[in-house]
Write a protein that holds these residues in place. Structure first.
Motif, PDB file in Angstrom:
ATOM      1  N   GLY A   1       0.811  -1.247  -0.203  1.00  0.00           N
ATOM      2  CA  GLY A   1       0.113  -0.009  -0.002  1.00  0.00           C
ATOM      3  C   GLY A   1       0.835   1.327   0.050  1.00  0.00           C
ATOM      4  N   VAL A   2       2.071   1.217   0.862  1.00  0.00           N
ATOM      5  CA  VAL A   2       2.771   2.502   0.743  1.00  0.00           C
ATOM      6  C   VAL A   2       3.563   2.574  -0.487  1.00  0.00           C
ATOM      7  CG1 VAL A   2       4.965   3.345   1.899  1.00  0.00           C
ATOM      8  CG2 VAL A   2       3.147   2.168   3.329  1.00  0.00           C
ATOM      9  N   MET A   3       3.932   1.675  -1.168  1.00  0.00           N
ATOM     10  CA  MET A   3       4.583   1.705  -2.431  1.00  0.00           C
ATOM     11  C   MET A   3       3.882   2.169  -3.438  1.00  0.00           C
ATOM     12  SD  MET A   3       7.190  -1.740  -2.468  1.00  0.00           S
ATOM     13  CE  MET A   3       7.994  -1.348  -3.890  1.00  0.00           C
ATOM     14  N   PHE A   4       2.601   1.576  -3.434  1.00  0.00           N
ATOM     15  CA  PHE A   4       1.491   2.216  -4.530  1.00  0.00           C
ATOM     16  C   PHE A   4       1.321   3.563  -4.252  1.00  0.00           C
ATOM     17  CE2 PHE A   4       0.450  -2.303  -5.313  1.00  0.00           C
ATOM     18  CZ  PHE A   4       0.733  -2.405  -6.859  1.00  0.00           C
ATOM     19  N   ALA A   5       0.970   3.982  -3.127  1.00  0.00           N
ATOM     20  CA  ALA A   5       0.543   5.573  -2.492  1.00  0.00           C
ATOM     21  C   ALA A   5       1.814   6.388  -3.262  1.00  0.00           C
ATOM     22  CB  ALA A   5       0.682   5.699  -1.320  1.00  0.00           C
ATOM     23  N   LEU A   6       3.162   6.005  -3.045  1.00  0.00           N
ATOM     24  CA  LEU A   6       4.265   6.982  -3.410  1.00  0.00           C
ATOM     25  C   LEU A   6       4.111   6.871  -5.001  1.00  0.00           C
ATOM     26  CD1 LEU A   6       7.044   5.568  -1.026  1.00  0.00           C
ATOM     27  CD2 LEU A   6       5.453   7.542  -0.797  1.00  0.00           C
ATOM     28  N   ALA A   7       3.849   5.759  -5.621  1.00  0.00           N
ATOM     29  CA  ALA A   7       4.010   5.636  -7.179  1.00  0.00           C
ATOM     30  C   ALA A   7       2.943   6.604  -7.598  1.00  0.00           C
ATOM     31  CB  ALA A   7       3.622   4.117  -7.684  1.00  0.00           C
TER      32      ALA A   7
ATOM     33  N   ALA B   1      -8.858   7.941   9.894  1.00  0.00           N
ATOM     34  CA  ALA B   1      -7.820   6.893   9.403  1.00  0.00           C
ATOM     35  C   ALA B   1      -8.053   5.765  10.478  1.00  0.00           C
ATOM     36  CB  ALA B   1      -6.534   7.371   8.923  1.00  0.00           C
ATOM     37  N   SER B   2      -7.934   6.060  11.615  1.00  0.00           N
ATOM     38  CA  SER B   2      -7.862   5.010  12.709  1.00  0.00           C
ATOM     39  C   SER B   2      -8.893   4.179  12.797  1.00  0.00           C
ATOM     40  CB  SER B   2      -7.690   5.716  13.955  1.00  0.00           C
ATOM     41  OG  SER B   2      -6.692   6.459  14.222  1.00  0.00           O
ATOM     42  N   LEU B   3     -10.326   4.935  12.701  1.00  0.00           N
ATOM     43  CA  LEU B   3     -11.633   4.074  12.367  1.00  0.00           C
ATOM     44  C   LEU B   3     -11.435   3.261  11.221  1.00  0.00           C
ATOM     45  CD1 LEU B   3     -14.090   7.095  13.120  1.00  0.00           C
ATOM     46  CD2 LEU B   3     -13.640   4.978  14.656  1.00  0.00           C
ATOM     47  N   VAL B   4     -10.907   3.691  10.129  1.00  0.00           N
ATOM     48  CA  VAL B   4     -10.786   2.574   8.827  1.00  0.00           C
ATOM     49  C   VAL B   4     -10.053   1.443   9.216  1.00  0.00           C
ATOM     50  CG1 VAL B   4     -10.394   2.552   6.280  1.00  0.00           C
ATOM     51  CG2 VAL B   4     -11.510   4.638   7.181  1.00  0.00           C
ATOM     52  N   MET B   5      -8.766   1.799   9.708  1.00  0.00           N
ATOM     53  CA  MET B   5      -8.038   0.569  10.212  1.00  0.00           C
ATOM     54  C   MET B   5      -8.357  -0.135  11.101  1.00  0.00           C
ATOM     55  SD  MET B   5      -4.479   3.223  10.704  1.00  0.00           S
ATOM     56  CE  MET B   5      -3.512   1.598  10.951  1.00  0.00           C
TER      57      MET B   5
ATOM     58  N   GLY C   1      -2.149  18.210  -2.235  1.00  0.00           N
ATOM     59  CA  GLY C   1      -2.380  19.139  -1.297  1.00  0.00           C
ATOM     60  C   GLY C   1      -3.601  18.866  -0.316  1.00  0.00           C
ATOM     61  N   MET C   2      -4.535  17.881  -0.752  1.00  0.00           N
ATOM     62  CA  MET C   2      -5.792  17.754  -0.132  1.00  0.00           C
ATOM     63  C   MET C   2      -5.539  17.261   0.875  1.00  0.00           C
ATOM     64  SD  MET C   2      -8.615  14.698  -1.283  1.00  0.00           S
ATOM     65  CE  MET C   2      -9.877  14.425  -0.240  1.00  0.00           C
ATOM     66  N   LEU C   3      -4.756  16.414   1.658  1.00  0.00           N
ATOM     67  CA  LEU C   3      -4.537  15.894   3.085  1.00  0.00           C
ATOM     68  C   LEU C   3      -4.337  17.113   3.923  1.00  0.00           C
ATOM     69  CD1 LEU C   3      -2.945  12.543   2.481  1.00  0.00           C
ATOM     70  CD2 LEU C   3      -5.431  13.061   2.644  1.00  0.00           C
ATOM     71  N   GLN C   4      -3.390  18.154   3.306  1.00  0.00           N
ATOM     72  CA  GLN C   4      -3.058  18.930   4.320  1.00  0.00           C
ATOM     73  C   GLN C   4      -4.285  20.219   4.597  1.00  0.00           C
ATOM     74  OE1 GLN C   4      -1.023  17.655   1.977  1.00  0.00           O
ATOM     75  NE2 GLN C   4      -0.031  16.733   3.893  1.00  0.00           N
ATOM     76  N   GLN C   5      -5.155  20.150   3.741  1.00  0.00           N
ATOM     77  CA  GLN C   5      -6.321  21.124   3.947  1.00  0.00           C
ATOM     78  C   GLN C   5      -7.263  20.549   5.007  1.00  0.00           C
ATOM     79  OE1 GLN C   5      -8.134  21.345   0.166  1.00  0.00           O
ATOM     80  NE2 GLN C   5      -6.317  22.305  -1.009  1.00  0.00           N
ATOM     81  N   ILE C   6      -7.102  19.331   5.406  1.00  0.00           N
ATOM     82  CA  ILE C   6      -7.920  18.578   6.584  1.00  0.00           C
ATOM     83  C   ILE C   6      -7.296  18.704   7.856  1.00  0.00           C
ATOM     84  CG2 ILE C   6      -9.350  16.914   7.260  1.00  0.00           C
ATOM     85  CD1 ILE C   6      -9.231  15.880   4.296  1.00  0.00           C
ATOM     86  N   PRO C   7      -8.002  19.201   8.955  1.00  0.00           N
ATOM     87  CA  PRO C   7      -7.399  19.392  10.374  1.00  0.00           C
ATOM     88  C   PRO C   7      -6.673  17.741  10.764  1.00  0.00           C
ATOM     89  CG  PRO C   7      -9.278  20.455  10.479  1.00  0.00           C
ATOM     90  CD  PRO C   7      -9.282  19.924   9.011  1.00  0.00           C
ATOM     91  N   ARG C   8      -5.798  17.947  11.216  1.00  0.00           N
ATOM     92  CA  ARG C   8      -4.851  16.546  11.548  1.00  0.00           C
ATOM     93  C   ARG C   8      -5.807  15.742  12.237  1.00  0.00           C
ATOM     94  NH1 ARG C   8       1.167  16.808  12.706  1.00  0.00           N
ATOM     95  NH2 ARG C   8       1.519  17.365  10.605  1.00  0.00           N
ATOM     96  N   TYR C   9      -6.241  16.211  13.250  1.00  0.00           N
ATOM     97  CA  TYR C   9      -7.125  15.169  14.232  1.00  0.00           C
ATOM     98  C   TYR C   9      -8.174  14.720  13.500  1.00  0.00           C
ATOM     99  CZ  TYR C   9     -10.828  18.780  14.899  1.00  0.00           C
ATOM    100  OH  TYR C   9     -11.955  19.707  14.560  1.00  0.00           O
ATOM    101  N   ILE C  10      -8.762  15.368  12.481  1.00  0.00           N
ATOM    102  CA  ILE C  10      -9.923  14.642  11.798  1.00  0.00           C
ATOM    103  C   ILE C  10      -9.491  13.599  10.880  1.00  0.00           C
ATOM    104  CG2 ILE C  10     -11.769  15.133   9.856  1.00  0.00           C
ATOM    105  CD1 ILE C  10     -12.268  17.670  11.024  1.00  0.00           C
TER     106      ILE C  10
ATOM    107  N   PHE D   1      -3.530   3.294   7.088  1.00  0.00           N
ATOM    108  CA  PHE D   1      -2.104   3.539   7.663  1.00  0.00           C
ATOM    109  C   PHE D   1      -1.300   4.545   6.580  1.00  0.00           C
ATOM    110  CE2 PHE D   1       2.391   2.304   8.007  1.00  0.00           C
ATOM    111  CZ  PHE D   1       2.412   1.713   9.081  1.00  0.00           C
ATOM    112  N   VAL D   2      -1.655   4.485   5.365  1.00  0.00           N
ATOM    113  CA  VAL D   2      -1.114   5.397   4.405  1.00  0.00           C
ATOM    114  C   VAL D   2      -1.610   6.812   4.641  1.00  0.00           C
ATOM    115  CG1 VAL D   2      -1.197   6.228   2.041  1.00  0.00           C
ATOM    116  CG2 VAL D   2      -0.586   3.710   2.440  1.00  0.00           C
ATOM    117  N   VAL D   3      -2.922   6.979   4.975  1.00  0.00           N
ATOM    118  CA  VAL D   3      -3.334   8.461   5.180  1.00  0.00           C
ATOM    119  C   VAL D   3      -2.560   9.164   6.352  1.00  0.00           C
ATOM    120  CG1 VAL D   3      -5.233   9.703   6.306  1.00  0.00           C
ATOM    121  CG2 VAL D   3      -5.595   7.980   4.349  1.00  0.00           C
ATOM    122  N   ILE D   4      -2.138   8.130   7.608  1.00  0.00           N
ATOM    123  CA  ILE D   4      -1.562   8.584   8.566  1.00  0.00           C
ATOM    124  C   ILE D   4      -0.106   9.067   8.267  1.00  0.00           C
ATOM    125  CG2 ILE D   4      -0.508   8.330  10.909  1.00  0.00           C
ATOM    126  CD1 ILE D   4      -3.179   6.688  11.349  1.00  0.00           C
TER     127      ILE D   4
END
Length: 480
Positions: A132-138, A319-323, A305-314, A355-358
């Motif tokens: 999952g990490v490698m596909f996200a980086l790609a 992501a923790s709920l999905v995991m 930059g979509m992830l950076q636009q969302i508050p980190r705690y959210i 995991f990748v989101v975090i």
């Protein structure tokens, strides 16, 4: 069996490893580009746009054009003379450099793949979901590249991927044929179809075939060696599918980001749970695309930059709920290897996604490796420049440690029963110790093909070191 997965292991993308352990998957990429992991084949320029600031005294920019004009203090104007303040000249645009945090993630993913394939520890798929990490980086690299025309980007990605694969295929097929394999008579893909399926060794649109059993020159390996050696080729097929689909996926993401981001999880719930069954290798390919599609699109979200636009705690909470859902689903659908998420597609998709989101949310975007990590800089650089080579060859090299260990039993001091028992008990550790020098030899022997594929000057050991210049001083390596 000649399909892309080890018999009896379900649809695991990380097929069984030597001696009953299950080998693991990848890439992408691209480490300094795929495949296996980043998705880019070997080192293709600076893939991450991280501005590099010029700082006083930085040797990297201390070329002739940046030499200081004078050595002493600036002369002061005469007393009473008018002083004028001139605007400072505009600084040159910042030069992009590599995001070393993402490089570290790719290196860790590659090491985890090798360790998983060697030891077969199911808990490693939970500790660090490498694929999952490698596909996200790609995916992040692909989104960056698609600023250029899509056809040229796809052509470049395919060109970087295929030559390293052809080198591996030439060796693997030669060994299979020497071991008596005849694809026309293969019980799974015989006849004309068996011959046509060999084309997947040229362009991996489908699963390259290989025999369930074949001899090996000199009888050095057991008859199932081909399943282990060629199993990781599933990653190249999945990577190629993502590359071809990326222009459409990125177009959809920019217009409907959330539906595009979450759609692969929904597709996995359909095709990865038995709700809808697609038989054969087509089903395996569609399942791989669904399981890791969310991670690939997360790469888009990171680049945009979509992830950076969302508050980190959210972000972290969701992501923790999905995991947590992934682990809950896994607990009720354990496969033959227990908690090995490769046997549980929906759990793999959910756990890898969260995991990748975090990881991407906390991305510090290092220009240089900080603190104690700095001592690993050359190995991180080397593994990223040769990620495709390492991924393609590591399983076969793990197998080749076995005959090397067998030779150790012939040493004079190993003839006692106690010495033989000690070697038996530590054989897997010896395999772990031996596989890394073999990987280093493969980098020297065939790694330069990644440079040719990227239209670069071939390099034997691209770890970032530069030879000393004419003046005798070594110039610092540039990160591109």
């Amino acid at each position: 069996m000649t399909h892309g997965y080890t018999p009896g292991t379900g649809r695991s993308p990380e097929p069984a490893g030597p001696h009953g352990t299950r080998p693991a998957g990848g890439p992408g990429a691209d480490p300094y580009a795929p495949g296996p992991a980043d998705g880019r084949p070997a080192g293709a320029g600076a893939p991450y746009a991280i501005p590099r600031q010029k700082t006083a005294g930085t040797a990297e920019f201390a070329g002739p054009g940046f030499a200081d004009a004078g050595a002493g203090p600036a002369a002061e104007p005469p007393t009473g003379a008018p002083t004028t303040t001139e605007p400072a000249p505009a600084s040159a645009p910042a030069r992009p450099g590599r995001d070393r945090y993402l490089d570290v993630l790719r290196s860790v993913a590659l090491v985890r793949v090798v360790v998983y394939h060697l030891f077969g520890w199911a808990w490693l798929t939970v500790l660090f979901p490498s694929m999952g990490v490698m596909f996200a980086l790609a995916g992040s690299l692909m989104a960056r590249s698609l600023k250029r025309p899509a056809l040229s980007v796809i052509r470049s990605r395919v060109r970087r991927l295929l030559p390293p694969m052809w080198a591996f295929a030439a060796v693997a097929l030669a060994l299979m044929f020497a071991g008596g394999w005849n694809p026309r008579e293969d019980p799974d893909h015989g006849g004309t179809w068996g011959l046509l399926s060999l084309l997947n060794y040229l362009v991996p649109i489908g699963a390259p075939p290989y025999p369930a059993e074949a001899g090996f020159p000199g009888g050095l390996l057991e008859s199932g060696w081909a399943v282990e050696a060629a199993g990781p080729l599933w990653y190249l097929r999945a990577y190629l599918w993502f590359v071809l689909a990326s222009p459409l996926l990125l177009w959809a993401f920019r217009r409907a980001p959330w539906p595009t981001l979450l759609a692969p999880l929904g597709l996995t719930a359909i095709v990865g749970t038995g709700l809808v069954t697609i038989p054969g290798e087509t089903g395996n390919a569609v399942t791989d695309f669904a399981v890791y599609g969310g991670c690939w699109v997360l790469g888009f979200a990171h680049h945009e930059g979509m992830l950076q636009q969302i508050p980190r705690y959210i972000t972290v909470s969701c992501a923790s709920l999905v995991m947590a859902f992934g682990l809950w689903w896994a607990s009720g659908h354990l496969g033959p290897e227990g908690w090995d998420l490769n046997d549980i597609p929906l759990a793999q998709a959910a756990w890898s996604f969260g995991f990748v989101v975090i990881l991407l949310q906390y991305s510090p975007s290092w220009q240089e490796l900080p603190g104690r990590l700095a001592k690993w800089d050359k190995l991180v650089t080397l593994s990223n420049n040769r990620a495709v080579t390492i991924y393609l060859w590591h399983n076969l090299l793990i197998l080749l440690t076995v005959p090397i260990i067998d030779l150790m039993y012939r040493l004079p001091f190993m003839q006692s029963e106690r010495a033989a028992e000690a070697l038996d008990s530590a054989s897997t550790l010896w395999m772990f110790a031996l596989v890394w020098p073999l990987i280093g030899l493969s980098v020297l022997a065939v790694g330069w093909i990644e440079d040719l594929a990227a239209k670069r000057r071939p390099r034997l050991w691209p770890n970032g070191s530069r030879p000393a210049g004419r003046g005798g001083a070594a110039r610092p390596a540039r990160r591109g």
